[in-house]
Design an enzyme around this catalytic site. Sequence first.
Site: not given
Ligand code: GAR
Length: 188
Positions: A108, A89-90, A64, A16
């Site tokens: 998400h 992822m936090r 935190k 992303n």
């Molecule tokens: C993505 O699918 C994003 O939507 C998800 O992590 C992935 C990261 O992919 N996010 C979550 O699950 C947030 N709770 P990437 O590192 O290839 O962008």
Amino acid sequence: MSNVRAAVFASGTGSNFQAIMETESLACEVALLVCDKPQAIVLERAKTYNVPTFICDPKQFASKAEYEQVIVERLQEAEISWIFLAGYMRIAGPTLLQAYEGKIVNIHPSLLPEFPGIDAIGQAFKAGAKRTGVTVHFIDEGIDTGPIIAQETVTIQEKDTETSLKEKIQKVEHELYPRVINQLLQSK
Ligand code: GAR
């Protein structure tokens, strides 16, 4: 180039992040990548785009609040006004949320409020859902909660595997996130 300075927060692969960087006429400058995992692949990608990185490992901090305070100081130093979470992822705590109120957006891979948290794609697939999707939303103190900005549905077909579903979802993410970022920034 836009004078709005944004930071992307990521923990993993960074597809992303890459999609954002590859967007023509992005309405902001990605002036910083914040990463909580010193080995994350996204750091390599940042290098190729010459985006400065700030690696901040929460294990190095007692709380935190202390961890986020250091990040907030670095963001302020870099004059960042928006934060885009892209696989970060936090769960954000009050220190970050208060410093950037209404300015932190997340993507998400599900139609929230369905399948929040880790492995949303696997969750939807294993649940036998007929459709899932992608959500872009402002964050609050919850896990993938907060006001929804945009959603797009992805149909799960009989022939789909978890891998093909992931590919379909990521394709939608890579198009939806930059578009929503531009809409948000242009409406301000
Ligand atoms: C993505 O699918 C994003 O939507 C998800 O992590 C992935 C990261 O992919 N996010 C979550 O699950 C947030 N709770 P990437 O590192 O290839 O962008």
